[in-house]
Design an enzyme around this catalytic site. Structure first.
Site, PDB file in Angstrom:
ATOM      1  N   HIS A   1      -4.928  -3.162  -2.742  1.00  0.00           N
ATOM      2  CA  HIS A   1      -4.899  -2.423  -3.186  1.00  0.00           C
ATOM      3  C   HIS A   1      -4.706  -2.927  -5.033  1.00  0.00           C
ATOM      4  CE1 HIS A   1      -4.435   0.675  -0.502  1.00  0.00           C
ATOM      5  NE2 HIS A   1      -3.816  -0.530   0.485  1.00  0.00           N
TER       6      HIS A   1
ATOM      7  N   LYS B   1     -11.816   0.482  -1.286  1.00  0.00           N
ATOM      8  CA  LYS B   1     -10.689   1.240  -2.848  1.00  0.00           C
ATOM      9  C   LYS B   1     -11.476   1.582  -4.246  1.00  0.00           C
ATOM     10  CE  LYS B   1      -7.603   0.325   1.315  1.00  0.00           C
ATOM     11  NZ  LYS B   1      -7.645   1.031   1.512  1.00  0.00           N
TER      12      LYS B   1
ATOM     13  N   SER C   1       0.984  -1.171   0.222  1.00  0.00           N
ATOM     14  CA  SER C   1       0.219  -0.155  -0.283  1.00  0.00           C
ATOM     15  C   SER C   1       0.509   1.225  -0.186  1.00  0.00           C
ATOM     16  CB  SER C   1      -0.839  -0.222   1.567  1.00  0.00           C
ATOM     17  OG  SER C   1      -0.244  -0.176   1.908  1.00  0.00           O
TER      18      SER C   1
HETATM   19  C1  LIG Z   1      -3.357  -3.334   1.989  1.00  0.00           C
HETATM   20  C2  LIG Z   1      -4.340  -2.812   3.507  1.00  0.00           C
HETATM   21  N1  LIG Z   1      -5.300  -3.278   4.179  1.00  0.00           N
HETATM   22  C3  LIG Z   1      -6.366  -3.451   4.846  1.00  0.00           C
HETATM   23  C4  LIG Z   1      -6.987  -2.197   4.592  1.00  0.00           C
HETATM   24  C5  LIG Z   1      -7.718  -2.146   5.128  1.00  0.00           C
HETATM   25  O1  LIG Z   1      -8.858  -1.409   4.923  1.00  0.00           O
HETATM   26  P1  LIG Z   1     -10.289  -0.820   5.114  1.00  0.00           P
HETATM   27  O2  LIG Z   1      -9.674   0.456   4.766  1.00  0.00           O
HETATM   28  O3  LIG Z   1     -11.095  -1.458   4.390  1.00  0.00           O
HETATM   29  O4  LIG Z   1     -10.577  -0.915   6.703  1.00  0.00           O
HETATM   30  C6  LIG Z   1      -6.600  -1.691   3.761  1.00  0.00           C
HETATM   31  C7  LIG Z   1      -6.521   0.154   3.854  1.00  0.00           C
HETATM   32  O5  LIG Z   1      -5.734   0.959   3.978  1.00  0.00           O
HETATM   33  C8  LIG Z   1      -4.660  -1.426   3.470  1.00  0.00           C
HETATM   34  O6  LIG Z   1      -4.219  -0.546   2.928  1.00  0.00           O
END
Ligand SMILES: Cc1ncc(COP(=O)(O)O)c(C=O)c1O
Length: 386
Positions: free
Chosen positions: A206, A237, A178
């Site tokens: 992502h 996303k 990310s």
């Molecule tokens: C790699 C990753 N996993 C999980 C999440 C968490 O997702 P959510 O925004 O749906 O809580 C994010 C969000 O920033 C992320 O970048």
């Protein structure tokens, strides 16, 4: 007590780590109104622009009219809506998996899935740059967590070899990281997992919507979906809404329903959110041109930044990190960009390791050539200023 808080906040400010909220008005499109001024938006995960797609909005509106706003209960009480199950079938089909289970957010999914798969006496192997939600999931699990250097499969193999024979082994990695926009060496990881009898969990937060056939993700792109234990991802996303999922075998779904505390002890997602996610998945098949437009923009901005002498590291995606090192310098660069009408969020520790503060530039399918041109001009001007 309040004096204590003040001191703590002052310390954060001194270290360049103080955070504050920006007020956004309007839709999360390629431009937005931020703290009262118009800016180009290079800080959104709405990669395909689906958050404001007419079909997504219509699906949400119709769901409110038919089913109301809230689900009224958790899934295991009276909140298991037909919309949940329809969405889960669509996710499973997209991912080429037997089944899927919806969670209320990616954060909650990681908090719920990891402790359901590993506990005391087990070992988790987690990439050093995994998201905070994975780190927290590992902590909650009480399993022994071995953090291996980023994408270092030799170190991972070494750690797997050293793990005690008893207990489960679980490897957890993002597929598209990310903060760096680089891809995990998934084929090697899956092979190692199989050789050492480990389970694998991939976080495709992502990658979903952007990589692979119909945007099914990196595991699908590599034909590894069936060899990975859990394909986790988010609906918030590229899919433009909110929520998350775990896809895998039917037994995995059943196990998560029975063991994931963040699934069990929370109200089910609201009907409009579920319907919007279903519509967004349909659009992955119906509008492949969005993915193509995004990839066109990725190539164009990457080339442009390179031409200006900026490095975007190992990024191979819509996430382009401009690593500037020092947190304060990074935030000053971000502020200066905003003054010129370009929003690219500075990212500091603890989100990224100390000394690797960066501008995290993210692209959308809906950015136009003119938007990219304007952003590059701003980067060029600031570069010559500093
Ligand atoms: C790699 C990753 N996993 C999980 C999440 C968490 O997702 P959510 O925004 O749906 O809580 C994010 C969000 O920033 C992320 O970048």
């Amino acid at each position: 007590m309040s004096a204590d808080f003040k001191n703590e906040l002052a310390a954060l400010r001194r270290r360049g780590l103080y955070r504050s909220l920006r007020r956004v008005e309007g839709e999360p499109g390629p431009t937005l109104r931020l703290d009262g001024r118009e800016a180009l938006n290079f800080s959104s995960n709405n990669y395909l622009g689906l958050a404001s797609h007419p079909a997504v909005k219509k699906a949400a509106q119709e769901a409110i009219d038919r089913y109301g706003l809230g689900a009224g209960a958790s899934r295991l009480i009276s909140g298991n809506l037909a919309l949940d199950e329809e969405l889960e079938e669509k996710i499973a089909r997209l991912k080429g998996a037997e089944a899927a289970l919806v969670f209320n957010s990616g954060y909650q999914a990681n908090l719920g899935i990891i402790p359901a798969l590993a506990g005391e006496g087990d070992a988790i192997f987690s990439d050093a740059l995994n998201h905070a939600s994975i780190i927290d999931g590992c902590r909650l699990s009480r399993a022994k967590t071995v953090v291996y250097p980023h994408c270092d499969t030799a170190a991972l193999e070494d750690a797997l070899q050293k793990a005690p024979a008893a207990g489960r082994k679980l490897i957890v990695t993002e597929t598209l990281f990310s903060m760096d926009g680089d891809e995990a060496p998934l084929a090697e990881i899956v092979e190692l997992a199989e050789r050492h009898g480990a389970l694998t969990m991939v976080d495709e937060a992502h990658a979903t919507g952007v990589f692979g056939p119909n945007g099914a993700g990196v595991a699908a792109k590599l034909g590894l979906g069936g060899r990975v234990t859990v394909q986790m991802g988010t609906l918030g996303k590229a899919l433009g809404g909110f929520g998350a999922y775990a896809a895998g075998s039917k037994e995995l779904r059943e196990l998560l329903i029975n063991k994931s505390r963040s699934f069990i002890f929370t109200t089910s997602l609201p009907p409009p959110v579920l319907a919007a996610a279903s519509a967004a998945i349909d659009l992955l098949y119906q509008e492949p041109q969005r993915r193509l437009a995004l990839w066109h923009n990725i190539r164009a901005l990457k080339e442009g930044l390179k031409g200006l002498g900026f490095s975007t590291g190992k990024s191979e995606s819509q996430i382009l990190p401009l690593v500037l090192g020092d947190a304060e310098k990074c935030m000053a660069f971000s502020e200066r960009l905003l003054e010129k009408g370009v929003f690219a969020q500075g990212i500091r520790p603890p989100t990224v390791p100390e000394g690797s503060s960066r501008l995290r530039i993210t692209l959308m399918a809906t950015h136009t050539h003119e938007h990219l041109h304007q952003a590059l001009k701003a980067f060029e001007e600031i570069k010559s200023e500093i």
